[in-house]
Design a protein around this motif. Structure first.
Motif, PDB file in Angstrom:
ATOM      1  N   LEU A  74       0.827  -1.207   0.000  1.00  0.00           N
ATOM      2  CA  LEU A  74       0.000   0.000   0.000  1.00  0.00           C
ATOM      3  C   LEU A  74       0.862   1.259   0.000  1.00  0.00           C
ATOM      4  O   LEU A  74       0.562   2.221  -0.709  1.00  0.00           O
ATOM      5  CB  LEU A  74      -0.953   0.002   1.201  1.00  0.00           C
ATOM      6  N   TYR A  75       1.938   1.259   0.786  1.00  0.00           N
ATOM      7  CA  TYR A  75       2.839   2.413   0.782  1.00  0.00           C
ATOM      8  C   TYR A  75       3.483   2.603  -0.586  1.00  0.00           C
ATOM      9  O   TYR A  75       3.709   3.737  -1.036  1.00  0.00           O
ATOM     10  CB  TYR A  75       3.923   2.275   1.854  1.00  0.00           C
ATOM     11  N   SER A  76       3.769   1.524  -1.286  1.00  0.00           N
ATOM     12  CA  SER A  76       4.402   1.640  -2.602  1.00  0.00           C
ATOM     13  C   SER A  76       3.446   2.245  -3.637  1.00  0.00           C
ATOM     14  O   SER A  76       3.881   2.715  -4.681  1.00  0.00           O
ATOM     15  CB  SER A  76       4.899   0.279  -3.078  1.00  0.00           C
ATOM     16  N   LEU A  77       2.158   2.236  -3.358  1.00  0.00           N
ATOM     17  CA  LEU A  77       1.175   2.808  -4.284  1.00  0.00           C
ATOM     18  C   LEU A  77       0.994   4.316  -4.108  1.00  0.00           C
ATOM     19  O   LEU A  77       0.354   4.954  -4.944  1.00  0.00           O
ATOM     20  CB  LEU A  77      -0.186   2.112  -4.103  1.00  0.00           C
ATOM     21  N   GLU A  78       1.565   4.866  -3.047  1.00  0.00           N
ATOM     22  CA  GLU A  78       1.389   6.299  -2.813  1.00  0.00           C
ATOM     23  C   GLU A  78       2.030   7.108  -3.937  1.00  0.00           C
ATOM     24  O   GLU A  78       3.068   6.741  -4.485  1.00  0.00           O
ATOM     25  CB  GLU A  78       2.020   6.708  -1.481  1.00  0.00           C
ATOM     26  N   VAL A  79       1.357   8.181  -4.265  1.00  0.00           N
ATOM     27  CA  VAL A  79       1.839   9.077  -5.301  1.00  0.00           C
ATOM     28  C   VAL A  79       2.629  10.199  -4.626  1.00  0.00           C
ATOM     29  O   VAL A  79       2.157  10.783  -3.649  1.00  0.00           O
ATOM     30  CB  VAL A  79       0.639   9.688  -6.084  1.00  0.00           C
ATOM     31  N   PRO A  80       3.826  10.486  -5.130  1.00  0.00           N
ATOM     32  CA  PRO A  80       4.618  11.562  -4.520  1.00  0.00           C
ATOM     33  C   PRO A  80       3.891  12.903  -4.661  1.00  0.00           C
ATOM     34  O   PRO A  80       3.242  13.173  -5.672  1.00  0.00           O
ATOM     35  CB  PRO A  80       5.921  11.575  -5.324  1.00  0.00           C
ATOM     36  N   VAL A  81       3.996  13.715  -3.628  1.00  0.00           N
ATOM     37  CA  VAL A  81       3.357  15.028  -3.632  1.00  0.00           C
ATOM     38  C   VAL A  81       4.446  16.064  -3.833  1.00  0.00           C
ATOM     39  O   VAL A  81       5.432  16.080  -3.114  1.00  0.00           O
ATOM     40  CB  VAL A  81       2.610  15.259  -2.295  1.00  0.00           C
TER      41      VAL A  81
END
Length: 85
Positions: A74-81
């Motif tokens: 799930l953390y790997s799916l985060e989109v960089p802001v």
């Protein structure tokens, strides 16, 4: 509370034979079917809580590993802001 379980007839018969073989080979004693069945019932009653609790502990461990893996995914799916635009 652990509910008592019944072994299928074939498994029970196999275990009874195993008890008889153990008594003959390891203790140099002959034990009949009734004695082997009673011994098997005793061992099941005595060991069941320990085996059940260990199985639960093993399941908790596997579940914790799966949850940790899922959390990483799930953390790997985060989109960089991007900030400061």
């Amino acid at each position: 509370m652990i509910k008592p379980f019944k072994l299928p007839k074939e498994q029970r018969e196999e275990l009874v034979r195993g008890v008889q073989t153990y008594f003959e080979n390891e203790l140099d004693q002959t034990i009949g079917n009734l004695g082997a069945e009673q011994f098997l019932d005793f061992m099941i009653r005595e060991l069941s809580p320990y085996l059940y609790n260990q199985a639960l502990a093993d399941a908790r461990h596997v579940l914790a590993q799966k949850m940790a893996s899922l959390e990483e995914e799930l953390y790997s799916l985060e989109v960089p802001v991007r900030r400061g635009r």
